[in-house]
Scaffold this motif. Sequence first.
Motif, short mmCIF file in Angstrom:
data_model
loop_
_atom_site.label_atom_id
_atom_site.label_comp_id
_atom_site.label_asym_id
_atom_site.label_seq_id
_atom_site.Cartn_x
_atom_site.Cartn_y
_atom_site.Cartn_z
N ILE A 173 0.96 -0.98 -0.26
CA ILE A 173 0.30 0.35 0.24
C ILE A 173 0.96 1.40 0.63
N LYS A 174 1.99 1.41 0.73
CA LYS A 174 3.08 2.14 1.23
C LYS A 174 3.48 2.21 -0.37
N GLY A 175 3.93 1.72 -1.20
CA GLY A 175 4.49 2.07 -2.91
C GLY A 175 2.93 2.18 -3.89
N PHE A 176 2.02 1.55 -3.56
CA PHE A 176 1.25 2.67 -4.69
C PHE A 176 0.83 3.76 -4.69
N LYS A 177 1.07 4.43 -5.94
CA LYS A 177 1.44 5.80 -6.78
C LYS A 177 0.32 6.71 -6.97
N LYS A 310 -16.51 -3.84 -11.56
CA LYS A 310 -16.63 -4.77 -11.79
C LYS A 310 -16.13 -5.41 -10.22
N VAL A 311 -16.48 -6.72 -10.35
CA VAL A 311 -15.68 -7.42 -8.73
C VAL A 311 -14.61 -8.25 -8.76
N PHE A 312 -14.10 -8.28 -7.36
CA PHE A 312 -12.73 -8.57 -7.38
C PHE A 312 -12.61 -9.17 -6.33
N PRO A 313 -11.65 -10.99 -5.54
CA PRO A 313 -11.52 -11.28 -5.35
C PRO A 313 -10.60 -10.25 -3.75
N ALA A 314 -10.58 -11.27 -2.79
CA ALA A 314 -8.87 -10.61 -1.18
C ALA A 314 -8.09 -10.09 -2.77
N ILE A 315 -7.55 -8.64 -2.24
CA ILE A 315 -6.59 -8.67 -2.99
C ILE A 315 -4.95 -9.33 -2.13
N ARG A 316 -4.27 -9.67 -2.97
CA ARG A 316 -2.44 -10.23 -2.76
C ARG A 316 -1.77 -9.07 -2.45
N LYS A 317 -1.95 -8.17 -3.47
CA LYS A 317 -1.24 -6.80 -2.60
C LYS A 317 -1.36 -5.91 -3.85
N LEU A 318 -1.12 -4.81 -3.34
CA LEU A 318 -0.92 -3.47 -4.54
C LEU A 318 0.63 -3.72 -5.16
N THR A 319 0.35 -2.96 -5.79
CA THR A 319 1.04 -2.73 -6.28
C THR A 319 1.40 -1.06 -6.77
#
Length: 422
Positions: A173-177, A310-319
């Motif tokens: 999350i800290k690296g998400f621009k 759109k529907v997505f499942p749980a987040i693995r990670k933010l890029t």
Amino acid sequence: MSVWNESEGKRIHDPFYFPFLPKTDNKIFVTEGPLIIGGGPSGLAVSACLKEKGVPSLILERSHCIASLWQLKTYDRLRLHLPKKFCELPLMPYPPGFPTYPTKQQFLAYLESYAKRFDIKPVFNQTVVSAEFERANGMWRVCTQEGSEYLSKWLVVATGENAEAVVPEIEGIKGFKGTVVHTSEYRSGDLYQKKKVLVVGCGNSGMEVCLDLYNYGAMPSIVVKEAVHVLPREMFGSSTFGISMWLLKWFPMQTVDRFLLIMSRIMLGDTAPLGLERPHLGPMELKSVSGKTPVLDVGTLSRIKSGDIKVFPAIRKLTEKGAEFIDGRKEEFDAVVLATGYRSNVPSWLKERVFFSEKDGFPRKPFPNGWKGEDGLYSVGFTKRGLLGASMDATRIAHDIHQSWQDMAKQLIEYPLSWSST
């Protein structure tokens, strides 16, 4: 006893009458009646019910206004999720011209009128940092960040279930621009036009924010991490909640749940193929057991069906530019809105662990038995049943304190104390 301080509009400590109080640089105020922590709907309801019985009270509010969560931390399109008849505070109905589901602005106007009608004047900008019962004098000592101390025989905790925003730890999350905001900071989709926005959380707030984003020309997606019940807001021209409450008077909860699920299937269709699996427990039973509220659809589901959301499942990670999900999909986003809810902050300031749970900041006893503790301690707004539950508890609390107030007055008559100024 206490002394009225005209310049500050409060009764202030007099060291002659209170020799047990330690010397301190803080201002010490001794309240005649209960001390209420929190100036939201729950705190206002208790104060009004007490005043109606002739018992004075004092509200401490950390913000500069009443109902600060509603005024400062909610999105513009917000309406009451339930019909107004289930969201009234005690002793005062909504104005006749209000719609079935009042807007945020209408609800705030109602609260302002409520405070004015019962002449409720909280002490604003007072952030409580500790509250502890002192057995030596039989009073609650409440200290604020601003350097004041308050003493009272009764303490009403009205800071509620939604005192602090929950911000989850998400890898990357800290690296998400892009921008990341909690719904407490989100006002409208106006700032997100033509942007791809990921909403994390599929409760009522998450669903409504998605719809708001779409209406403003954004391209929203929603993360559905757990199973969720989506129900139509109305059935047969009446509120689903109202119908449910009526049916529960005549039928077992599981029967009512079966009816709700059948009607939802007919009206909304099967939500599972959309990525919205239903929990094993029915909506009413799940609410009773966990406090998790079903989503009352206001139009979001149709946009999910059309593919606009759109529907997505749980987040693995933010890029840096988006997100990776547990099903392997990757998507780019310009912003993330965290519709991840709120929590109680009671354990951070209340020095008591018998009545309130240190784990979640709620009373240990479930509704309807979680409103009264020991030593004059009370809670309101922790029922997981919204304004209706808070109003019920406010009425109980006022009745109980009024009885104690009368008992004290009777004792003073039977055993008068003579005070001397020399």
